[in-house]
Design a protein around this motif. Structure first.
Motif, mmCIF file in Angstrom:
data_model
loop_
_atom_site.group_PDB
_atom_site.id
_atom_site.type_symbol
_atom_site.label_atom_id
_atom_site.label_comp_id
_atom_site.label_asym_id
_atom_site.label_seq_id
_atom_site.Cartn_x
_atom_site.Cartn_y
_atom_site.Cartn_z
ATOM 1 N N TRP A 170 -110.289 32.035 -93.054
ATOM 2 C CA TRP A 170 -110.060 32.905 -94.201
ATOM 3 C C TRP A 170 -109.979 34.367 -93.780
ATOM 4 O O TRP A 170 -110.869 34.873 -93.096
ATOM 5 C CB TRP A 170 -111.194 32.730 -95.216
ATOM 6 N N VAL A 171 -108.920 35.027 -94.206
ATOM 7 C CA VAL A 171 -108.802 36.472 -94.055
ATOM 8 C C VAL A 171 -108.995 37.095 -95.430
ATOM 9 O O VAL A 171 -108.236 36.797 -96.364
ATOM 10 C CB VAL A 171 -107.420 36.881 -93.493
ATOM 11 N N LEU A 172 -110.018 37.932 -95.573
ATOM 12 C CA LEU A 172 -110.272 38.634 -96.828
ATOM 13 C C LEU A 172 -109.766 40.061 -96.652
ATOM 14 O O LEU A 172 -110.412 40.899 -96.023
ATOM 15 C CB LEU A 172 -111.768 38.607 -97.169
ATOM 16 N N GLU A 173 -108.578 40.323 -97.165
ATOM 17 C CA GLU A 173 -107.870 41.594 -96.936
ATOM 18 C C GLU A 173 -107.865 42.408 -98.224
ATOM 19 O O GLU A 173 -107.364 41.948 -99.250
ATOM 20 C CB GLU A 173 -106.425 41.313 -96.502
ATOM 21 N N GLY A 174 -108.435 43.620 -98.176
ATOM 22 C CA GLY A 174 -108.529 44.393 -99.407
ATOM 23 C C GLY A 174 -108.361 45.886 -99.230
ATOM 24 O O GLY A 174 -108.411 46.423 -98.122
ATOM 25 N N ASP A 200 -115.088 31.968 -88.855
ATOM 26 C CA ASP A 200 -113.829 31.592 -89.506
ATOM 27 C C ASP A 200 -113.527 32.459 -90.727
ATOM 28 O O ASP A 200 -112.666 32.117 -91.555
ATOM 29 C CB ASP A 200 -113.851 30.111 -89.912
ATOM 30 N N ILE A 201 -114.237 33.581 -90.838
ATOM 31 C CA ILE A 201 -113.995 34.540 -91.921
ATOM 32 C C ILE A 201 -113.750 35.912 -91.306
ATOM 33 O O ILE A 201 -114.580 36.426 -90.550
ATOM 34 C CB ILE A 201 -115.196 34.621 -92.889
ATOM 35 N N ILE A 220 -103.848 39.549 -88.542
ATOM 36 C CA ILE A 220 -103.853 38.345 -89.383
ATOM 37 C C ILE A 220 -103.139 37.198 -88.659
ATOM 38 O O ILE A 220 -103.621 36.060 -88.622
ATOM 39 C CB ILE A 220 -103.176 38.636 -90.745
ATOM 40 N N LYS A 221 -101.998 37.528 -88.062
ATOM 41 C CA LYS A 221 -101.209 36.512 -87.355
ATOM 42 C C LYS A 221 -101.996 35.921 -86.189
ATOM 43 O O LYS A 221 -102.020 34.698 -85.983
ATOM 44 C CB LYS A 221 -99.913 37.147 -86.856
ATOM 45 N N LYS A 222 -102.686 36.793 -85.443
ATOM 46 C CA LYS A 222 -103.491 36.334 -84.309
ATOM 47 C C LYS A 222 -104.648 35.459 -84.778
ATOM 48 O O LYS A 222 -104.934 34.407 -84.202
ATOM 49 C CB LYS A 222 -104.020 37.543 -83.535
ATOM 50 N N PHE A 223 -105.336 35.890 -85.845
ATOM 51 C CA PHE A 223 -106.469 35.132 -86.393
ATOM 52 C C PHE A 223 -106.016 33.756 -86.851
ATOM 53 O O PHE A 223 -106.760 32.770 -86.732
ATOM 54 C CB PHE A 223 -107.095 35.916 -87.554
ATOM 55 N N GLY A 224 -104.786 33.686 -87.355
ATOM 56 C CA GLY A 224 -104.275 32.417 -87.860
ATOM 57 C C GLY A 224 -103.711 31.494 -86.795
ATOM 58 O O GLY A 224 -103.248 30.389 -87.109
ATOM 59 N N SER A 225 -103.761 31.933 -85.530
ATOM 60 C CA SER A 225 -103.173 31.124 -84.449
ATOM 61 C C SER A 225 -104.213 30.288 -83.708
ATOM 62 O O SER A 225 -103.939 29.763 -82.637
ATOM 63 C CB SER A 225 -102.466 32.050 -83.450
ATOM 64 N N ALA A 226 -105.407 30.146 -84.297
ATOM 65 C CA ALA A 226 -106.515 29.464 -83.606
ATOM 66 C C ALA A 226 -106.490 27.951 -83.767
ATOM 67 O O ALA A 226 -107.386 27.266 -83.281
ATOM 68 C CB ALA A 226 -107.854 30.012 -84.103
ATOM 69 N N GLY A 227 -105.490 27.443 -84.474
ATOM 70 C CA GLY A 227 -105.385 25.990 -84.595
ATOM 71 C C GLY A 227 -105.971 25.419 -85.867
ATOM 72 O O GLY A 227 -105.914 24.217 -86.097
ATOM 73 N N LYS A 229 -106.038 25.666 -90.189
ATOM 74 C CA LYS A 229 -105.274 26.167 -91.324
ATOM 75 C C LYS A 229 -105.914 27.447 -91.862
ATOM 76 O O LYS A 229 -107.107 27.474 -92.175
ATOM 77 C CB LYS A 229 -105.202 25.120 -92.439
ATOM 78 N N THR A 230 -105.123 28.516 -91.958
ATOM 79 C CA THR A 230 -105.615 29.843 -92.333
ATOM 80 C C THR A 230 -104.913 30.333 -93.589
ATOM 81 O O THR A 230 -103.731 30.059 -93.797
ATOM 82 C CB THR A 230 -105.372 30.841 -91.185
ATOM 83 N N ALA A 231 -105.653 31.078 -94.418
ATOM 84 C CA ALA A 231 -105.078 31.709 -95.605
ATOM 85 C C ALA A 231 -105.598 33.127 -95.728
ATOM 86 O O ALA A 231 -106.680 33.454 -95.222
ATOM 87 C CB ALA A 231 -105.418 30.918 -96.867
#
Length: 431
Positions: A170-174, A200-201, A220-227, A229-231
């Motif tokens: 999870w990416v909490l972007e604000g 994972d947050i 965000i793209k790098k964080f989501g490349s860990a294998g 499912k990321t949102a």
């Protein structure tokens, strides 16, 4: 003194009413003044200007019905210009100088927090129409936007489900202010309670009006490349959304890879963006323009006729404004007066039609009942509903997931008349 913009808008609203042939039903000086406190310039104008127009539309519609208590409604519009301290000044001006009976206004929580002391001191009424972080219940405020349990929590539940993609990271972007920070604090506690690992947050904040998104989107793209499912859960506010979504498209982040669910992006914001790269990304609200009900169809038709633009969009905070305005009218008629104390008491329990085919009720905590919808962005900038709650959700002002809040409730009816009653200690005041 009202600035030139305020006077011009107020004059145009009055002219529209006179042009509709309303004037003959009322004495010229026999009016009820309604304050409109929305940014018409600055970073939040992209979102708030439409809400100003919505209040003018609602006033026009109500005056066609004979006004309220036999008196014409008159809009008094000010521009706090996305300047948070200026919101308090303008609120004081509306209540003390212009003698408004009610105010519809604010978008950001920092603007709402700015005006709270003014409404308490001068004992006036604010209707706040935007989703927010909760952790508040004030006697002089009615919250017609979503609390976290009416937007943020259901959105996360959906994404965690198999239907929503079984998200694990999870990416909490604000934007860096109170609403995203408090909402993300609640979401982080909620995710941890659901067994999500702390690593994972990822949490990140950027300033209002932020435009240089390349580094943030790369992270965000790098964080989501860990294998896993990321949102992305986005509480980015105002015009910063335009370059944020553009950069997502530039870096090829597609919804099927890393879906973004937004809490502050609706049809109005999407109208200014090339939405083709965003198809499939999500937004969580309590209303979408695309919802097919007779009530919504009639509202859109009348709104576009008033605004003289058959392509003008509608959105969730507009519906929240409609609900608040109609509830206020009903409560004033019930109380037989616009006196704030009588109207505040009369508002609790009032039910009015929403635009999604049901009714919304003002509860003792000054929040309302709402359905929750998750919509998928389409290439025309509209949102197609992919999930909704089976019924209405009651707004929860105090989060069950924060230690300092879980024992608090709000009930503004006598004899409790308290916004932060501690059920464990039996005391009002939160402790």
């Amino acid at each position: 003194m009202l600035n030139k913009v305020s006077r011009t808008v107020g004059a145009l609203a009055t002219a529209a009413m006179l042009g509709a042939g309303v004037s003959s039903a009322f004495a010229a000086d026999d009016t009820i003044k309604v304050g409109v406190l929305h940014s018409l310039s600055g970073t939040m104008a992209i979102s708030e200007t439409t809400l100003k127009d919505t209040v003018l539309f609602l006033i026009d519609e109500q005056n066609k019905k004979g006004g309220v208590l036999g008196k014409k409604l008159e809009a008094v519009v000010v521009d706090p210009a996305s300047n948070w301290p200026l919101f308090a000044e303008k609120a004081r001006e509306l209540i003390s100088q212009d003698k408004v009976s009610v105010v519809f206004g604010c978008w950001t929580s920092v603007s709402r927090k700015s005006v709270l002391p003014v409404f308490k001191e001068l004992d006036s009424i604010l209707f706040y129409p935007v989703q927010y972080e909760g952790e508040e219940s004030e006697r002089n405020v009615f919250y017609t936007g979503a609390a976290p349990n009416q937007q943020a929590i259901p959105a996360v539940d959906y994404l965690m489900s198999d239907e929503g993609g079984a998200v694990k990271r999870w990416v909490l972007e604000g934007t860096d202010y109170v609403y995203p920070r408090t909402t993300n604090k609640i979401l982080e506690a909620y995710l941890l309670s659901k067994g999500v690992a702390a690593e994972d947050i990822m949490v990140n904040y950027t300033p209002f009006g932020f435009s240089d998104w390349q580094t943030e989107v790369s992270a965000i793209k790098k964080f989501g490349s860990a294998g896993k499912k990321t949102a992305v859960v986005s509480t980015v506010n105002g015009d910063a959304n335009v370059p944020f979504y553009k950069e997502l498209g530039n870096q090829g982040i597609k919804a099927e890879d890393i879906p973004v669910v937004a809490f502050s992006v609706g049809e109005e914001e999407l109208a200014g963006i090339d939405t083709k790269p965003l198809v499939g990304h999500l937004a969580a609200w309590n209303y979408f323009q695309s919802i097919d009900t007779p009530e919504n169809e009639e509202f859109i038709k009348k709104w576009r006729a008033f605004i003289k633009n058959d392509k003008r969009t509608t959105n969730d905070p507009m519906e929240a404004t409609v609900i608040g305005f109609n509830a206020w009218v009903k409560a004033v008629e019930k109380a037989g007066t616009t006196a704030p104390d009588a109207v505040i008491d009369a508002l609790i329990g009032v039910s009015v039609p929403n635009l999604t085919g049901g009714f919304s009720t003002i509860m003792p905590n000054h929040h309302i009942t709402k359905p929750v919808y998750i919509g998928e962005i389409q290439d025309d900038g509209q949102l197609d509903v992919v999930w909704k709650t089976p019924g209405l959700v009651v707004g929860d002002e105090w989060s069950d997931y924060l230690p300092d809040s879980k024992d608090l409730i709000s009930d503004w009816r006598a004899p409790m008349s308290c916004g932060n009653f501690n059920v464990k200690t039996g005391k009002c005041g939160g402790s």
